[in-house]
Design a protein around this motif. Structure first.
Motif, PDB file in Angstrom:
ATOM      1  N   MET A  84       8.448 -24.434  18.503  1.00 26.64           N
ATOM      2  CA  MET A  84       7.024 -23.247  18.389  1.00 26.64           C
ATOM      3  C   MET A  84       6.216 -23.978  19.951  1.00 26.64           C
ATOM      4  SD  MET A  84       6.249 -22.655  14.907  1.00 26.64           S
ATOM      5  CE  MET A  84       5.712 -24.312  14.483  1.00 26.64           C
ATOM      6  N   GLY A  85       6.720 -24.021  21.191  1.00 24.61           N
ATOM      7  CA  GLY A  85       6.297 -24.716  22.475  1.00 24.61           C
ATOM      8  C   GLY A  85       5.936 -26.031  21.566  1.00 24.61           C
ATOM      9  N   LYS A  86       7.043 -27.011  21.344  1.00 26.50           N
ATOM     10  CA  LYS A  86       6.810 -28.095  21.604  1.00 26.50           C
ATOM     11  C   LYS A  86       7.383 -29.009  22.655  1.00 26.50           C
ATOM     12  CE  LYS A  86       5.734 -27.594  16.485  1.00 26.50           C
ATOM     13  NZ  LYS A  86       6.287 -27.930  15.401  1.00 26.50           N
ATOM     14  N   GLY A  87       7.060 -29.968  23.459  1.00 28.36           N
ATOM     15  CA  GLY A  87       7.848 -29.860  24.686  1.00 28.36           C
ATOM     16  C   GLY A  87       8.180 -31.704  24.163  1.00 28.36           C
ATOM     17  N   GLY A  88       8.524 -32.907  25.761  1.00 30.54           N
ATOM     18  CA  GLY A  88       9.043 -33.843  26.190  1.00 30.54           C
ATOM     19  C   GLY A  88       9.842 -34.713  27.015  1.00 30.54           C
ATOM     20  N   LYS A  89      11.287 -34.588  26.420  1.00 30.68           N
ATOM     21  CA  LYS A  89      12.022 -35.284  27.194  1.00 30.68           C
ATOM     22  C   LYS A  89      13.408 -34.667  27.018  1.00 30.68           C
ATOM     23  CE  LYS A  89      11.126 -39.624  28.564  1.00 30.68           C
ATOM     24  NZ  LYS A  89      11.470 -40.811  29.637  1.00 30.68           N
ATOM     25  N   HIS A  94      18.523 -21.275  14.846  1.00 29.31           N
ATOM     26  CA  HIS A  94      18.108 -20.119  15.194  1.00 29.31           C
ATOM     27  C   HIS A  94      17.292 -19.871  16.350  1.00 29.31           C
ATOM     28  CE1 HIS A  94      19.915 -18.113  11.432  1.00 29.31           C
ATOM     29  NE2 HIS A  94      19.313 -19.364  11.296  1.00 29.31           N
ATOM     30  N   ASP A  95      16.699 -21.184  17.396  1.00 28.95           N
ATOM     31  CA  ASP A  95      16.166 -21.920  18.251  1.00 28.95           C
ATOM     32  C   ASP A  95      17.023 -21.246  19.735  1.00 28.95           C
ATOM     33  OD1 ASP A  95      13.609 -22.224  16.709  1.00 28.95           O
ATOM     34  OD2 ASP A  95      14.601 -24.257  16.222  1.00 28.95           O
ATOM     35  N   ALA A  96      16.324 -21.103  21.012  1.00 26.59           N
ATOM     36  CA  ALA A  96      16.777 -21.289  22.064  1.00 26.59           C
ATOM     37  C   ALA A  96      15.210 -22.490  22.833  1.00 26.59           C
ATOM     38  CB  ALA A  96      16.340 -19.903  22.577  1.00 26.59           C
ATOM     39  N   ARG A  97      16.181 -23.081  23.809  1.00 28.46           N
ATOM     40  CA  ARG A  97      15.205 -23.786  25.133  1.00 28.46           C
ATOM     41  C   ARG A  97      15.272 -23.005  25.858  1.00 28.46           C
ATOM     42  NH1 ARG A  97      16.711 -27.487  28.241  1.00 28.46           N
ATOM     43  NH2 ARG A  97      18.738 -28.294  27.085  1.00 28.46           N
ATOM     44  N   ILE A  98      13.809 -22.737  26.351  1.00 28.63           N
ATOM     45  CA  ILE A  98      13.519 -21.777  27.990  1.00 28.63           C
ATOM     46  C   ILE A  98      12.879 -22.488  28.624  1.00 28.63           C
ATOM     47  CG2 ILE A  98      12.700 -19.665  28.007  1.00 28.63           C
ATOM     48  CD1 ILE A  98      15.023 -19.219  26.112  1.00 28.63           C
ATOM     49  N   ARG A  99      13.742 -23.179  29.637  1.00 29.53           N
ATOM     50  CA  ARG A  99      12.514 -23.124  31.508  1.00 29.53           C
ATOM     51  C   ARG A  99      11.700 -21.820  31.522  1.00 29.53           C
ATOM     52  NH1 ARG A  99      12.929 -27.797  33.997  1.00 29.53           N
ATOM     53  NH2 ARG A  99      15.080 -28.204  32.799  1.00 29.53           N
ATOM     54  N   MET A 100      10.473 -22.493  31.409  1.00 33.75           N
ATOM     55  CA  MET A 100       9.245 -21.621  31.728  1.00 33.75           C
ATOM     56  C   MET A 100       9.758 -21.232  33.155  1.00 33.75           C
ATOM     57  SD  MET A 100       7.453 -20.464  29.308  1.00 33.75           S
ATOM     58  CE  MET A 100       9.411 -20.618  28.239  1.00 33.75           C
ATOM     59  N   ASN A 140     -11.025 -28.733  31.149  1.00 37.17           N
ATOM     60  CA  ASN A 140     -10.620 -30.706  31.670  1.00 37.17           C
ATOM     61  C   ASN A 140      -9.278 -30.135  31.266  1.00 37.17           C
ATOM     62  OD1 ASN A 140      -9.681 -33.303  31.992  1.00 37.17           O
ATOM     63  ND2 ASN A 140     -10.809 -33.419  30.071  1.00 37.17           N
ATOM     64  N   LEU A 141      -8.021 -29.535  32.238  1.00 33.02           N
ATOM     65  CA  LEU A 141      -6.796 -29.480  31.654  1.00 33.02           C
ATOM     66  C   LEU A 141      -5.864 -30.239  32.639  1.00 33.02           C
ATOM     67  CD1 LEU A 141      -6.533 -26.209  32.882  1.00 33.02           C
ATOM     68  CD2 LEU A 141      -5.861 -26.742  30.573  1.00 33.02           C
ATOM     69  N   LYS A 142      -5.174 -31.422  32.296  1.00 36.78           N
ATOM     70  CA  LYS A 142      -4.355 -32.495  32.326  1.00 36.78           C
ATOM     71  C   LYS A 142      -2.697 -32.116  32.640  1.00 36.78           C
ATOM     72  CE  LYS A 142      -7.218 -35.201  34.706  1.00 36.78           C
ATOM     73  NZ  LYS A 142      -8.237 -34.481  34.407  1.00 36.78           N
ATOM     74  N   ILE A 143      -1.887 -32.155  33.141  1.00 38.40           N
ATOM     75  CA  ILE A 143      -0.846 -32.497  33.442  1.00 38.40           C
ATOM     76  C   ILE A 143      -0.160 -33.640  32.693  1.00 38.40           C
ATOM     77  CG2 ILE A 143       1.188 -31.372  34.445  1.00 38.40           C
ATOM     78  CD1 ILE A 143      -0.153 -29.618  36.698  1.00 38.40           C
ATOM     79  N   GLN A 144       0.686 -33.215  31.115  1.00 43.55           N
ATOM     80  CA  GLN A 144       1.220 -34.713  30.878  1.00 43.55           C
ATOM     81  C   GLN A 144       2.018 -34.079  30.098  1.00 43.55           C
ATOM     82  OE1 GLN A 144      -3.236 -36.692  29.344  1.00 43.55           O
ATOM     83  NE2 GLN A 144      -2.304 -34.982  28.262  1.00 43.55           N
ATOM     84  N   PRO A 145       3.095 -35.462  29.515  1.00 43.28           N
ATOM     85  CA  PRO A 145       4.028 -34.764  29.194  1.00 43.28           C
ATOM     86  C   PRO A 145       4.116 -34.318  27.915  1.00 43.28           C
ATOM     87  CG  PRO A 145       3.936 -37.012  29.945  1.00 43.28           C
ATOM     88  CD  PRO A 145       2.746 -36.802  30.661  1.00 43.28           C
ATOM     89  N   PHE A 146       5.014 -33.542  27.095  1.00 46.81           N
ATOM     90  CA  PHE A 146       4.887 -32.924  25.942  1.00 46.81           C
ATOM     91  C   PHE A 146       6.318 -32.842  24.811  1.00 46.81           C
ATOM     92  CE2 PHE A 146       4.925 -28.114  24.742  1.00 46.81           C
ATOM     93  CZ  PHE A 146       4.232 -27.779  23.692  1.00 46.81           C
ATOM     94  N   LYS A 147       6.616 -32.754  24.293  1.00 49.86           N
ATOM     95  CA  LYS A 147       7.862 -33.665  23.685  1.00 49.86           C
ATOM     96  C   LYS A 147       8.144 -32.270  23.007  1.00 49.86           C
ATOM     97  CE  LYS A 147       9.549 -36.809  20.430  1.00 49.86           C
ATOM     98  NZ  LYS A 147      11.281 -37.570  20.989  1.00 49.86           N
ATOM     99  N   LEU A 148       9.360 -32.193  23.422  1.00 51.25           N
ATOM    100  CA  LEU A 148      10.482 -31.184  22.662  1.00 51.25           C
ATOM    101  C   LEU A 148      10.335 -31.514  20.840  1.00 51.25           C
ATOM    102  CD1 LEU A 148      12.012 -30.006  25.592  1.00 51.25           C
ATOM    103  CD2 LEU A 148      10.988 -28.525  24.395  1.00 51.25           C
ATOM    104  N   PRO A 149      10.818 -30.719  20.626  1.00 51.63           N
ATOM    105  CA  PRO A 149      11.438 -30.883  18.974  1.00 51.63           C
ATOM    106  C   PRO A 149      12.625 -30.491  19.139  1.00 51.63           C
ATOM    107  CG  PRO A 149      10.599 -28.914  19.250  1.00 51.63           C
ATOM    108  CD  PRO A 149      10.118 -28.430  20.059  1.00 51.63           C
ATOM    109  N   PRO A 150      13.279 -30.585  18.267  1.00 54.48           N
ATOM    110  CA  PRO A 150      14.785 -30.699  17.762  1.00 54.48           C
ATOM    111  C   PRO A 150      14.992 -28.759  18.056  1.00 54.48           C
ATOM    112  CG  PRO A 150      13.842 -31.704  16.126  1.00 54.48           C
ATOM    113  CD  PRO A 150      13.151 -30.927  16.866  1.00 54.48           C
TER     114      PRO A 150
END
Length: 358
Positions: free
Chosen positions: A1-6, A36-42, A22-32
């Motif tokens: 659900m739009g979760k992120g990291g390495k 029934h999911d897909a990993r998408i490169r935006m 205040n917006l900052k680009i920071q690491p975002f950890k992906l869930p497993p």
């Protein structure tokens, strides 16, 4: 659900809303990755008015940002990996993402009105993270494959276009319905485009801004009318609208959501017609409802959309709708560009849709 990291050796980065302005680009950890999911490169993410509102206020209506949240929900990208049970997508597919995940169990979901699900998990609606990131994980059934001739930017535009499509469905727009659109902002413009695609033969659009009206005319509005913000002008502007339409106003869309715009829509709509409230400028309004009621003018609302992506994609593929002129500004995904993009969107002016190319 739009979760992120390495992902392997690559940091998955996202635009985090940390506080007011205040917006900052920071690491975002992906869930497993679930079966029934897909990993998408935006690849394309648009800025919505709600994103700007969260940045400026840290809240929108009853939704309050209480902890850091990844922003963004108008998006498209390329499939990197799919779960073991996903059959309709493969790595490399270009997809547009529907951003809301309903529970699928409640009465509203079972009735098919999943957009009203009380347990909806929607990108960038607190506390759910959004999609302005390098990669996200999302249910594959909410990832819609794009035809070759539909770009990723157009795929991202399926989200705002879905609002217009859902509004037209709710108002039963068709070849015999003449349409009035109150407000020529991004949602007013996509609602106008959707109404034309649904077959409306005549569309009049009104706004307070000359530039927006010019854009609306270029996009196919039959008539445009500049109006004021003064509620005392409602009666005279209703007459202008009726004269410009030249026939009955069968359906009116209020894409601004203020007392004046709703009052104008109610007054201009013919007896037995429909007014659809799309915009949410005010949560409370003072409007002449009784005079409209005795003329049996129906008032309907919308909330987001349901089952719209396939039709939006077909409208784009067939050329019935062209959203490309709405994309007025493009930015990359650096800290500086993210800040500039949101400033551009917040200023308005000649900006309609601001798009990130990741």
């Amino acid at each position: 659900m739009g979760k992120g990291g390495k992902d392997g050796e690559e940091d998955n980065m996202a635009a985090w809303l940390l506080g007011v302005n205040n917006l900052k680009i920071q690491p975002f950890k992906l869930p497993p990755l679930g079966p029934h999911d897909a990993r998408i490169r935006m690849k394309a993410v648009g800025i919505c008015g709600s994103d700007v509102h969260y940045l400026k206020e840290m809240k929108l209506a009853d939704f309050v940002v209480k902890e850091p949240m990844v922003i963004g929900h108008e998006c498209a990208g390329i499939v990197e990996q799919v779960g073991t049970e996903v059959k309709h997508l493969v790595a490399g597919d270009r997809v547009a993402l529907e951003p809301g995940i309903s529970c699928s169990r409640c009465g509203l979901c079972k009735e098919g009105r999943y957009n009203l699900c009380p347990d909806m998990k929607f990108f960038a609606t607190p506390p759910i993270h959004g999609s302005l990131a390098n990669q996200i994980v999302h249910p594959a059934d909410l990832c819609f494959k794009l035809p070759e001739k539909v770009s990723l930017e157009e795929g991202a535009m399926c989200e705002p276009l879905s609002v217009g499509v859902h509004a037209c469905r709710r108002a039963n727009v068709g070849p015999e319905k003449n349409v009035l659109v109150m407000g020529a902002g991004p949602i007013g413009l996509v609602t106008m485009l959707a109404a034309r695609a649904f077959g409306s033969p005549r569309i009049v659009i009104v706004d307070v801004d000359d530039h927006r009206l010019l854009v609306a005319k270029e996009l196919g509005a039959d008539e445009t009318i500049k109006v004021s913000t003064d509620v005392k002008d409602v009666a005279s502007e209703v007459e202008k609208i009726r004269k410009a339409m030249g026939t009955e106003v069968d359906v009116s869309f209020d894409c601004a959501g203020f007392s004046k715009t709703m009052s104008t829509a109610l007054g201009a709509t013919s007896s037995g017609g429909k007014v659809c409230l799309v915009g949410m400028g005010h949560t409370e309004m003072n409007v002449p409802l009784a005079p409209a009621a005795v003329r049996e003018v129906d008032v309907v609302g919308i909330f987001r959309y349901k089952n719209t992506w396939p039709l939006c994609i077909e409208f784009l593929r067939s050329g019935k709708i062209d959203v490309k002129p709405l994309i007025t500004h493009r930015f990359g995904f650096s800290q500086k560009e993210v800040e500039e993009a949101f400033e551009t969107s917040a200023r308005g002016g000649n900006a309609i849709k601001v798009m990130f190319n990741l």
